[in-house]
Design a protein around this motif. Structure first.
Motif, mmCIF file in Angstrom:
data_model
loop_
_atom_site.group_PDB
_atom_site.id
_atom_site.type_symbol
_atom_site.label_atom_id
_atom_site.label_comp_id
_atom_site.label_asym_id
_atom_site.label_seq_id
_atom_site.Cartn_x
_atom_site.Cartn_y
_atom_site.Cartn_z
ATOM 1 N N PHE A 118 -0.366 12.096 -0.965
ATOM 2 C CA PHE A 118 -1.114 11.106 -1.736
ATOM 3 C C PHE A 118 -0.113 10.154 -2.375
ATOM 4 O O PHE A 118 1.096 10.442 -2.428
ATOM 5 C CB PHE A 118 -1.990 11.766 -2.795
ATOM 6 N N GLY A 119 -0.608 9.016 -2.827
ATOM 7 C CA GLY A 119 0.318 8.087 -3.446
ATOM 8 C C GLY A 119 -0.307 6.754 -3.780
ATOM 9 O O GLY A 119 -1.524 6.571 -3.708
ATOM 10 N N TRP A 120 0.570 5.819 -4.147
ATOM 11 C CA TRP A 120 0.148 4.499 -4.597
ATOM 12 C C TRP A 120 1.034 3.466 -3.915
ATOM 13 O O TRP A 120 2.241 3.681 -3.725
ATOM 14 C CB TRP A 120 0.288 4.378 -6.118
ATOM 15 N N SER A 121 0.447 2.341 -3.557
ATOM 16 C CA SER A 121 1.214 1.290 -2.884
ATOM 17 C C SER A 121 0.835 -0.063 -3.458
ATOM 18 O O SER A 121 -0.251 -0.249 -4.024
ATOM 19 C CB SER A 121 0.963 1.317 -1.375
ATOM 20 N N LEU A 122 1.747 -1.007 -3.285
ATOM 21 C CA LEU A 122 1.550 -2.352 -3.819
ATOM 22 C C LEU A 122 2.430 -3.301 -3.014
ATOM 23 O O LEU A 122 3.587 -2.994 -2.730
ATOM 24 C CB LEU A 122 1.936 -2.390 -5.305
ATOM 25 N N SER A 123 1.870 -4.445 -2.629
ATOM 26 C CA SER A 123 2.629 -5.473 -1.926
ATOM 27 C C SER A 123 2.479 -6.780 -2.677
ATOM 28 O O SER A 123 1.352 -7.225 -2.952
ATOM 29 C CB SER A 123 2.124 -5.633 -0.489
ATOM 30 N N VAL A 124 3.605 -7.389 -3.034
ATOM 31 C CA VAL A 124 3.615 -8.634 -3.811
ATOM 32 C C VAL A 124 4.741 -9.516 -3.298
ATOM 33 O O VAL A 124 5.624 -9.060 -2.565
ATOM 34 C CB VAL A 124 3.811 -8.362 -5.322
ATOM 35 N N PRO A 125 4.751 -10.804 -3.687
ATOM 36 C CA PRO A 125 5.924 -11.627 -3.362
ATOM 37 C C PRO A 125 7.196 -10.997 -3.922
ATOM 38 O O PRO A 125 7.191 -10.426 -5.020
ATOM 39 C CB PRO A 125 5.604 -12.962 -4.043
ATOM 40 N N THR A 126 8.273 -11.098 -3.191
ATOM 41 C CA THR A 126 9.527 -10.443 -3.575
ATOM 42 C C THR A 126 10.010 -10.894 -4.951
ATOM 43 O O THR A 126 10.639 -10.121 -5.673
ATOM 44 C CB THR A 126 10.600 -10.723 -2.512
ATOM 45 N N THR A 127 9.712 -12.120 -5.328
ATOM 46 C CA THR A 127 10.144 -12.624 -6.630
ATOM 47 C C THR A 127 9.530 -11.851 -7.790
ATOM 48 O O THR A 127 10.020 -11.944 -8.920
ATOM 49 C CB THR A 127 9.777 -14.110 -6.773
ATOM 50 N N ARG A 128 8.457 -11.086 -7.531
ATOM 51 C CA ARG A 128 7.781 -10.339 -8.594
ATOM 52 C C ARG A 128 7.997 -8.831 -8.465
ATOM 53 O O ARG A 128 7.234 -8.037 -9.000
ATOM 54 C CB ARG A 128 6.283 -10.670 -8.584
ATOM 55 N N LEU A 129 9.035 -8.447 -7.751
ATOM 56 C CA LEU A 129 9.309 -7.038 -7.485
ATOM 57 C C LEU A 129 9.531 -6.239 -8.767
ATOM 58 O O LEU A 129 8.962 -5.153 -8.939
ATOM 59 C CB LEU A 129 10.529 -6.914 -6.569
ATOM 60 N N ALA A 130 10.338 -6.725 -9.682
ATOM 61 C CA ALA A 130 10.641 -5.974 -10.902
ATOM 62 C C ALA A 130 9.377 -5.732 -11.716
ATOM 63 O O ALA A 130 9.150 -4.630 -12.238
ATOM 64 C CB ALA A 130 11.686 -6.719 -11.740
ATOM 65 N N GLU A 131 8.526 -6.752 -11.831
ATOM 66 C CA GLU A 131 7.278 -6.597 -12.581
ATOM 67 C C GLU A 131 6.358 -5.589 -11.895
ATOM 68 O O GLU A 131 5.661 -4.815 -12.562
ATOM 69 C CB GLU A 131 6.573 -7.948 -12.700
ATOM 70 N N ALA A 132 6.348 -5.614 -10.572
ATOM 71 C CA ALA A 132 5.496 -4.682 -9.833
ATOM 72 C C ALA A 132 5.940 -3.240 -10.058
ATOM 73 O O ALA A 132 5.110 -2.337 -10.237
ATOM 74 C CB ALA A 132 5.524 -5.019 -8.340
ATOM 75 N N LEU A 133 7.245 -2.995 -10.082
ATOM 76 C CA LEU A 133 7.734 -1.643 -10.309
ATOM 77 C C LEU A 133 7.449 -1.180 -11.735
ATOM 78 O O LEU A 133 7.146 0.000 -11.958
ATOM 79 C CB LEU A 133 9.233 -1.582 -10.010
ATOM 80 N N GLU A 134 7.528 -2.077 -12.684
ATOM 81 C CA GLU A 134 7.181 -1.705 -14.067
ATOM 82 C C GLU A 134 5.719 -1.294 -14.151
ATOM 83 O O GLU A 134 5.377 -0.283 -14.781
ATOM 84 C CB GLU A 134 7.465 -2.877 -15.006
ATOM 85 N N LEU A 135 4.849 -2.051 -13.495
ATOM 86 C CA LEU A 135 3.422 -1.741 -13.518
ATOM 87 C C LEU A 135 3.146 -0.413 -12.816
ATOM 88 O O LEU A 135 2.394 0.436 -13.334
ATOM 89 C CB LEU A 135 2.643 -2.871 -12.844
ATOM 90 N N LEU A 136 3.720 -0.211 -11.640
ATOM 91 C CA LEU A 136 3.525 1.057 -10.935
ATOM 92 C C LEU A 136 4.034 2.230 -11.762
ATOM 93 O O LEU A 136 3.398 3.286 -11.831
ATOM 94 C CB LEU A 136 4.260 1.025 -9.590
#
Length: 868
Positions: free
Chosen positions: A542-560
């Protein structure tokens, strides 16, 4: 947007678009014919789609099945689709197969023979397709709404035709349609990928340049008169959940208001922070909610579609109606517009990730008047204002002029007695205005941490956090998007039967609030990044995934990191997700593909977690408590066999350090040990009877598990058996016309495998269909696969694998699968070699080992049969 595009119109009128893109050794070829359902007279209703089927049935040069087989032998796949304004054929191949693939497409386009005997057989297949569609509640609801909305226009007709009309088609009628519309001036050939524009154009000119010019004769259908009356229809049938659809007529593709209507649909229902998701789905009134503005060239329909528990249908309709009213008269916040623009922009870019996506994009916009119109549409969408949205909603989506339809289980009460009753009900009361999503209070970021590089293997940089959690970073040069996955071995396979579904239910509830974010804030933050967090659970992970523009990678990891490490799993959020989960379990019974598969698994893996769906059962979901979910998070997530994967065009060390900082609360533990299932020693059948047009059979045998070396041979057996040009397709569909859908596939799980075959046919043909499946399995068991078959299968599997590498998401999945369930990342480099090393003898050994007809399992949904 796209670049390196070369447009040419040949002297005979064929429009050729070639887009050079050397990012992957893949090429897509799209043949877009500007003829579809709108071009059919009433006598011809369904003919464009039937002709699409005959496109693959042979030419003077290639017999039945050869088009598909030769494409497979070139390492590619092909398919087609017919819709109101076009019929599109496409093939995707390794660039090494471009010349052959183009020659095959040119031959099929110009030289289809439309053999009388083959046409008769294929019409039986299409009738099975029509029956299959009539068993799909969503399709029935949507197309009946289109009929309700239109009095004269051809959009009111059942798309692929009705059975009596289909049986009346003749070769002359179809050939006339074919020769009239399949002309160069009415066709766009779009090519994208790893090709030279000059070489591609030379090949196109050689293959298509001598085709005779001409212009199709069109017989436009009647235009739709204006009206301003509210309409309603109610249907009932053997379904588990209600379908609620509300629609309006809107203008066509190139109307300047169309992009604004698309924005309005996104404000209403795109993403978890959208108005209807929050007002309907989050209030437990529907398990799913969507809104879209569909514009097939000359006309449009704006649709809101909800799937509901029957007792909630009326209230769901009232809330939807009120939210539309609020959109007409209330304000639209800047954050709402920013959110939908970012989601749209990310999806727009994601479509350009693959050659297939780019080739379709170019053909679709060129057909409307020029491929550059796509850029114009993008700009209009991104610049639509709140005032623009309210103007178009008031103009095109008034209360008068709407049509509503309910398709409900036959055992449930009537929702409304006619249009006036429904209109009155919709106007009863309103929902509260949705509260603004509050700004999240900034929190102190965690202290900086670094990840230690452990090794470089197969193009993957492997790091370890201080807590020993592995971080896999795979660089994909040139991609503007990042694909992120956090996955854990275990979950559903560890569940006791009385708690089945706990993993998926909890994983989804974790998205509904953390110690620092509300559910709405999580949704908005993700969508402001241009993506949506997906929670998933299968048999073994099981798990979680997210795809975003690379410029928003740090924010995406904080949210995850926040969602995975600090969820609150509040009681009310848990109840909302439980309600939706129960609806999904009920709706599974309406799926004539997934439900027979579910029945087959239940008897194949009885008394083992593999025998229970990861979504759980009605009984188990009702028994799970929020407290159990919170305890599950502590014991199964924070300390687990976790791995973090990232595919992007990034510097690996920098990204791994961000992961170490944002996911530092995760602790690595060993994967759980679970007992293996035992396959039945005799025939086991699970069957149900329903009021359906077809009978669907899932017939299965055991197969190698994920780490078994023989899985490569098993994969090739499935390839030989299934798909266009496969044995099952050729024998049971092409020759015997038993079904529209015939499939064979192999499922590799951590502890066991399964060969699954599927066929949906008329109820009176159940015995013939079963015998046909068993006969094909028997041939694989008794006779060596021919050299041509195995060579073709290998090229197809290797080619498909190469094509899949265009997608960052596919690369992420392959990398995580090798790490979690394989023998190491070196598998990423060995796949093609292992496939090519398989022999015919190995394939027969696998078939002899597993395809024992006395140990088969079956899942059956038996229909009653009816004319459609």
């Amino acid at each position: 947007m796209l670049n390196n595009i070369h447009r040419t119109v040949l002297p005979n009128g064929l429009t050729v678009l070639i887009q050079e893109d050397r990012s992957a050794p893949v090429v897509a070829i799209v043949t877009y014919v500007k003829a579809g359902y709108f071009d059919e007279t009433d006598q011809e209703n369904g003919l464009a789609h039937a002709l699409e089927h005959m496109f693959f049935k042979g030419t003077a040069k290639r017999g039945v099945g050869e088009i598909s087989k030769e494409t497979k032998a070139s390492g590619g796949y092909l398919n087609a689709q017919t819709i109101y304004d076009n019929t599109t054929y496409y093939t995707v191949l390794p660039s090494s197969g471009f010349a052959k693939g183009l020659e095959i497409q040119a031959d099929a386009y110009a030289n289809s023979v439309i053999d009388v005997r083959e046409l008769a057989k294929e019409m039986e297949v299409i009738i099975q397709e029509a029956k299959r569609k009539s068993d799909n509640p969503s399709a029935v609801a949507t197309e009946t709404l289109f009929e309700l909305l239109h009095d004269k226009h051809r959009m009111r007709r059942w798309r692929i035709g009705r059975e009596p009309g289909l049986r009346a088609f003749t070769r002359d009628l179809m050939n006339g349609f074919y020769r009239n519309f399949y002309q160069p001036s009415n066709t766009i050939l779009s090519i994208s990928g790893d090709v030279s524009a000059a070489d591609a154009l030379r090949r196109v000119t050689e293959l298509y340049g001598d085709l005779k010019p001409g212009n199709p004769v069109r017989n436009p259908g009647p235009s739709e008169p204006k009206r301003d009356d509210f309409r309603y229809r109610e249907l009932s049938g053997d379904i588990a959940q209600s379908q609620l659809v509300i629609g309006w007529r809107t203008p066509g593709s190139l109307d300047p208001d169309t992009p604004v209507l698309d924005v309005a649909a996104s404000v209403l229902a795109t993403g978890r922070a959208s108005r209807l998701y929050r007002a309907v789905r989050e209030k437990q009134l529907a398990s799913s909610i969507s809104a879209y503005n569909y514009t097939p060239t000359e006309i449009g329909v704006f649709v809101v579609h909800a799937e509901t528990e029957p007792e909630n249908t009326a209230e769901a309709a009232r809330v939807i109606w009120d939210q539309l009213h609020q959109l007409r008269v209330g304000g639209i916040e800047d954050d709402e517009l920013t959110r939908v623009r970012r989601i749209f922009e990310a999806r727009w870019v994601r479509r350009f990730e693959t050659a297939e996506g780019r080739a379709h994009y170019l053909a679709e916009w060129e057909a409307l008047g020029g491929w550059r119109l796509g850029d114009d549409y993008f700009k209009r969408y991104m610049s639509a204002s709140a005032d623009d949205i309210q103007r178009v909603v008031r103009k095109y989506l008034p209360e008068e002029g709407a049509a509503a339809l309910v398709y409900r289980p036959e055992s449930t009460p009537v929702v409304a007695h006619g249009a006036s009753d429904m209109k009155r009900m919709l106007g009863e009361g309103g929902s509260e205005r949705l509260p603004e999503i509050p700004r999240r209070v900034a929190t102190t970021p965690p202290e900086a941490k670094s990840a230690k590089l452990e090794k470089e293997e197969a193009g993957v940089s492997v790091f370890r956090t201080k807590e020993n959690v592995p971080v896999l970073v795979r660089r994909k040069p040139g991609t503007p998007m990042v694909s992120i996955g956090v996955y854990i071995v275990g979950g559903a396979v560890e569940e006791e039967p009385e708690h089945a579904g706990l993993t998926l239910l909890t994983a989804r509830t974790m998205l509904k609030g953390t110690t620092t974010r509300s559910a709405a804030q999580i949704a908005e933050d993700a969508e402001m990044l241009g993506g949506t967090i997906s929670a998933s659970a299968g048999s073994d992970s099981f798990g979680w995934s997210l795809s975003v523009p690379t410029t928003r990678l740090a924010e995406a990891l904080e949210l995850l990191g926040d969602v995975i490490q600090r969820p609150t799993i509040a009681d009310d959020a848990f109840e909302t997700e439980r309600t939706v989960a129960l609806s999904n379990v009920a709706m599974l019974r309406d799926d004539m593909y997934r439900y027979p598969m579910r029945l087959a698994s239940s008897v194949a893996f009885a008394k083992h977690p593999y025998g229970t769906p990861a979504m759980g059962t009605e009984e188990s979901l009702k028994a799970i408590s929020a407290a159990q979910a919170r305890e599950w998070h502590k014991s199964k997530v924070l300390e687990s066999s976790v791995v973090v994967g990232i595919v992007a065009d990034v510097e690996p060390q920098a990204v791994a350090d961000i992961v170490a900082r944002e996911l530092g609360e995760l602790q690595l533990e060993k994967a759980p040990k679970v007992g293996k299932p035992r396959w039945p020693k005799s025939v086991k059948i699970a069957a149900e009877s329903r009021d359906k047009a077809q009978t669907a059979i899932a017939l299965a045998f055991p197969a190698p598990q994920r780490d078994d070396e023989s899985r490569f041979a098993a994969s090739l057996i499935a390839t030989v058996a299934s798909g266009l040009g496969g044995r099952f397709f050729e024998e049971l569909r092409d020759k015997q016309s038993l079904a529209y859908t015939v499939q064979a596939t192999v499922s590799e799980r951590r502890l066991a495998g399964m060969f699954l075959s599927y066929i949906a046919t008329s109820p009176e043909k159940e015995g013939v269909a079963r015998a046909g499946l068993l006969a094909e399995f028997g041939k694989l068991r008794d006779t060596l696969v021919s050299d041509d078959e195995i060579a073709r299968a290998k090229e197809y599997v290797v080619g498909s694998h190469a094509i899949s590498q265009e997608s960052g998401g596919a690369q992420l999945g392959e990398m995580l699968d090798a790490w979690m369930f394989g023998k190491g990342l070196h598998e990423l480099l060995e796949y093609d070699t292992r496939i090519r090393a398989v022999t015919a003898d190995q394939m027969r050994e696998i078939a002899q080992k597993y395809f024992d007809p006395e140990r088969r399992v079956e899942g059956i949904v038996r229909g009653v049969g009816r004319t459609v």
